[in-house]
Design a protein around this motif. Structure first.
Motif, short mmCIF file in Angstrom:
data_model
loop_
_atom_site.label_atom_id
_atom_site.label_comp_id
_atom_site.label_asym_id
_atom_site.label_seq_id
_atom_site.Cartn_x
_atom_site.Cartn_y
_atom_site.Cartn_z
N GLU A 146 0.83 -1.20 0.00
CA GLU A 146 0.00 0.00 0.00
C GLU A 146 0.87 1.26 0.00
N THR A 147 1.91 1.26 0.83
CA THR A 147 2.84 2.40 0.87
C THR A 147 3.54 2.57 -0.47
N LEU A 148 4.11 1.49 -0.97
CA LEU A 148 4.95 1.57 -2.18
C LEU A 148 4.12 1.87 -3.43
N CYS A 149 2.99 1.18 -3.58
CA CYS A 149 2.17 1.41 -4.77
C CYS A 149 1.57 2.81 -4.77
N ASN A 206 -5.18 -12.40 -1.96
CA ASN A 206 -6.21 -11.39 -1.79
C ASN A 206 -5.65 -10.01 -1.43
N PHE A 207 -4.80 -9.94 -0.42
CA PHE A 207 -4.35 -8.63 0.06
C PHE A 207 -3.44 -7.90 -0.93
N PRO A 208 -2.49 -8.59 -1.58
CA PRO A 208 -1.70 -7.88 -2.60
C PRO A 208 -2.55 -7.33 -3.75
N ILE A 209 -3.55 -8.12 -4.19
CA ILE A 209 -4.43 -7.65 -5.27
C ILE A 209 -5.20 -6.42 -4.82
N GLN A 210 -5.72 -6.45 -3.60
CA GLN A 210 -6.48 -5.31 -3.08
C GLN A 210 -5.64 -4.04 -3.07
N LYS A 211 -4.41 -4.13 -2.57
CA LYS A 211 -3.57 -2.94 -2.48
C LYS A 211 -3.18 -2.42 -3.87
N PHE A 212 -2.97 -3.34 -4.81
CA PHE A 212 -2.67 -2.98 -6.19
C PHE A 212 -3.81 -2.15 -6.78
N LEU A 213 -5.04 -2.59 -6.55
CA LEU A 213 -6.21 -1.90 -7.10
C LEU A 213 -6.50 -0.60 -6.36
N GLN A 214 -6.37 -0.62 -5.04
CA GLN A 214 -6.65 0.58 -4.25
C GLN A 214 -5.71 1.72 -4.60
N ALA A 215 -4.44 1.42 -4.80
CA ALA A 215 -3.47 2.47 -5.10
C ALA A 215 -3.82 3.24 -6.37
N GLN A 216 -4.51 2.58 -7.29
CA GLN A 216 -4.90 3.22 -8.55
C GLN A 216 -6.35 3.68 -8.54
N THR A 218 -18.36 -2.50 12.26
CA THR A 218 -18.31 -1.04 12.10
C THR A 218 -16.89 -0.59 11.77
N LEU A 219 -15.90 -1.32 12.29
CA LEU A 219 -14.51 -0.99 11.98
C LEU A 219 -14.23 -1.15 10.49
N MET A 220 -14.91 -2.10 9.85
CA MET A 220 -14.72 -2.29 8.42
C MET A 220 -15.16 -1.06 7.62
N VAL A 221 -16.15 -0.34 8.16
CA VAL A 221 -16.56 0.90 7.50
C VAL A 221 -15.45 1.93 7.58
N THR A 222 -14.90 2.12 8.78
CA THR A 222 -13.82 3.09 8.93
C THR A 222 -12.53 2.60 8.25
N MET A 223 -12.41 1.28 8.05
CA MET A 223 -11.25 0.77 7.29
C MET A 223 -11.30 1.24 5.84
N GLY A 224 -12.52 1.52 5.34
CA GLY A 224 -12.62 2.11 4.02
C GLY A 224 -11.96 3.48 3.99
N PHE A 225 -12.14 4.25 5.07
CA PHE A 225 -11.47 5.54 5.17
C PHE A 225 -9.96 5.36 5.37
N ASN A 226 -9.60 4.28 6.06
CA ASN A 226 -8.19 3.93 6.21
C ASN A 226 -7.54 3.75 4.84
N ALA A 227 -8.20 2.97 3.98
CA ALA A 227 -7.68 2.74 2.63
C ALA A 227 -7.62 4.04 1.83
N ALA A 228 -8.68 4.85 1.95
CA ALA A 228 -8.75 6.09 1.19
C ALA A 228 -7.66 7.07 1.59
N VAL A 229 -7.49 7.28 2.90
CA VAL A 229 -6.50 8.26 3.34
C VAL A 229 -5.08 7.75 3.07
N SER A 230 -4.89 6.43 3.14
CA SER A 230 -3.58 5.87 2.81
C SER A 230 -3.23 6.14 1.35
N VAL A 231 -4.20 5.92 0.46
CA VAL A 231 -3.98 6.18 -0.96
C VAL A 231 -3.76 7.67 -1.21
N ARG A 232 -4.60 8.52 -0.62
CA ARG A 232 -4.49 9.96 -0.85
C ARG A 232 -3.15 10.50 -0.33
#
Length: 495
Positions: free
Chosen positions: A97-100, A171-181, A306-320
């Motif tokens: 996630e960091t690198l991509c 699963n997790f590498p594919i997710q991070k690959f897609l999220q970064a883009q 409920t944490l899974m909802v905020t994990m969506g924001f985790n992914a978003a802010v990490s990408v941004r």
């Protein structure tokens, strides 16, 4: 967002003046634009996270109607065995996630496929090392002083569910690959369809065929592999011509540095996830463990949902954050953090109100046992407080991943959780006789301190320095730089 003018990825004086001279209306406009970028990532990420977590929740719900022992067994596997493994595998993937993210910001799209393949290799090897955790789940749980009968049932279920471990490696590498883009809607649709299939499979194997825990495990195995293989087909089918150029031997290069960052990521996330695992174990040592574990497991499942909802924001802010740091825009990264935190807190307040309003009702979703329902209802206030804190924590963790602070956050987690929170919980729960509520009070105290420290670290960070370090990381790991006009074009697209 108003685009800062850059030279070699760094803001010019004119670009800084544009930001400094923003008036009130400009700030509102910037917030609106940033919010749209945030939801472009967070929306599908939330749906994906909720759907994937709901696969486990559905399994727990079906197991709960088999009996209290079965519910406790599946809960132990989900929170202790799979929680341990899930944390490690998710953490190993978070290095990606960091690198991509920073590579996308810098215009180095060609490296994304290589990074993902490196993550496949590392996660695959890790899954092999973690296999004994599933195979010897029963003696491990007994070693942790869990109930013998529940541990035996949990051991059988863990062995049945072993194939899920290997699906995580993809699963997790594919997710991070897609999220970064910011290309995750297809992944979201696949996961939601997978959840629907999972419900049907449980109805067939558990309810209709009466296969019990074996049927629940079979349903989970099939569901996870359908999701993972569908995502993999999407990635390699030509939809990403710039970032996926085929399988390459370059994936075997620079593995040492990749492993270091992966381990730091794994430690950071594992210390977070294992904190709640430790709570389940501590409750299992209490009197009448079946009722206590069932009650805490229901609350933890809702809290994690409920944490899974905020994990969506985790992914978003990490990408941004990683995108903006990779592009040399530190002020844009900091502004994104502010917008994300405010948005996530709003959702935390909403979920807290919902839990308090239904605290005598929601336990009935998972069990029909009056004693379990009563005990779970008593924990509603603690669950509500935890949800509020968890509306902030994942966002701060996403910032840490985007900036590459995994090792620092790991140290914070050790101090707040394991040196302070858990000992305090044990003291209140056992020494002073407050039981589950005492244990959870210690957990909350550790969470409050950890959240406060992470907020201070984030607020006081030197974001220009972070942008410079991101540029260095991309240059070192990503090869040659892309032409400046390509980087500017990418920034125009993100605006």
């Amino acid at each position: 967002m108003e685009k800062e003018q850059t030279v070699e990825g760094k803001p010019t004086e004119n670009g800084r003046e544009m930001v400094e001279n923003f008036g009130r209306q400009s700030l509102v406009q910037r917030g609106w634009k940033e919010s749209k970028k945030l939801w472009h990532i967070a929306g599908p990420a939330i749906l994906t996270s909720v759907a994937q977590f709901s696969v486990g929740t559905v399994t727990v719900a079906f197991a709960g109607h088999l009996g209290t022992a079965e519910l406790a067994a599946v809960t132990l596997v989900s929170n202790v065995i799979e929680g341990f493994v899930y944390g490690v595998m998710l953490g190993m993937g978070s290095a990606l996630e960091t690198l991509c993210g920073q590579a996308v910001g810098a215009g180095q799209l060609n490296m994304l496929g290589i990074y993902m393949q490196r993550s496949f290799i590392i996660a695959g090897i890790t899954s092999l090392f973690l296999t004994p955790v599933f195979v010897f789940a029963s003696p491990i749980l007994k070693l942790l002083h869990q109930d013998k009968h529940i541990s035996d049932l949990a051991g059988k279920f863990a062995l049945y569910a072993l194939p899920q471990l290997y699906s995580y490696a993809l699963n997790f590498p594919i997710q991070k690959f897609l999220q970064a883009q910011s290309k995750i809607w297809v992944m979201t649709i696949i996961t939601i369809l997978g959840l629907g299939i999972h419900v049907i499979l449980n109805l067939i194997f558990v309810t209709q065929l009466g296969l019990g825990l074996l049927g629940a495990a079979i349903a989970g195995n099939i569901t996870w592999w359908i999701i993972v293989l569908a995502q993999l087909v999407y990635v390699i089918s030509g939809f990403f011509p710039e970032s996926w150029t085929g399988w390459s031997l370059s994936a075997f290069k620079s593995l040492t540095n990749f492993v270091k960052l992966s381990l730091a990521s794994a430690i950071m996330l594992c210390l977070e996830l294992w904190y709640y695992t430790a709570v389940i174990l501590m409750v299992g040592w209490a009197k009448n463990p079946e009722i206590a574990v069932d009650a805490i497991s229901i609350c933890m499942n809702l809290q994690l949902w409920t944490l899974m909802v905020t994990m969506g924001f985790n992914a978003a802010v990490s990408v941004r954050v990683s995108n903006e740091l990779g592009a040399g825009n530190p002020k844009a990264a900091k502004f994104s953090i502010v917008v994300t935190v405010i948005t996530s807190i709003f959702f935390g307040i909403f979920f807290t109100a919902a839990i308090l309003a239904t605290r005598k009702v929601f336990p009935k979703i998972f069990t029909a046992k009056p004693e379990v329902i009563k005990e779970t209802s008593k924990l509603g206030y603690f669950l509500a407080a935890t949800i509020v804190l968890n509306s902030i924590q994942p966002v701060l963790h996403g910032v840490a991943i985007g900036a590459g602070w995994q090792f620092l956050v790991a140290l914070v987690n050790i101090g707040c959780y394991y040196i302070f929170g858990l000992p305090l919980g044990a003291l209140l729960g056992y020494k002073f006789g407050y039981g589950v509520r005492g244990i959870w009070s210690g957990v909350l105290a550790g969470c409050i301190i950890q959240t406060s420290i992470l907020m201070i670290i984030t607020w006081r960070a030197n974001w220009r320095k972070e942008a410079s370090q991101a540029e260095e990381r991309v240059r070192t790991w990503g090869g040659g730089s892309e032409p400046q006009n390509q980087r500017e074009a990418m920034k125009e697209d993100s605006d």
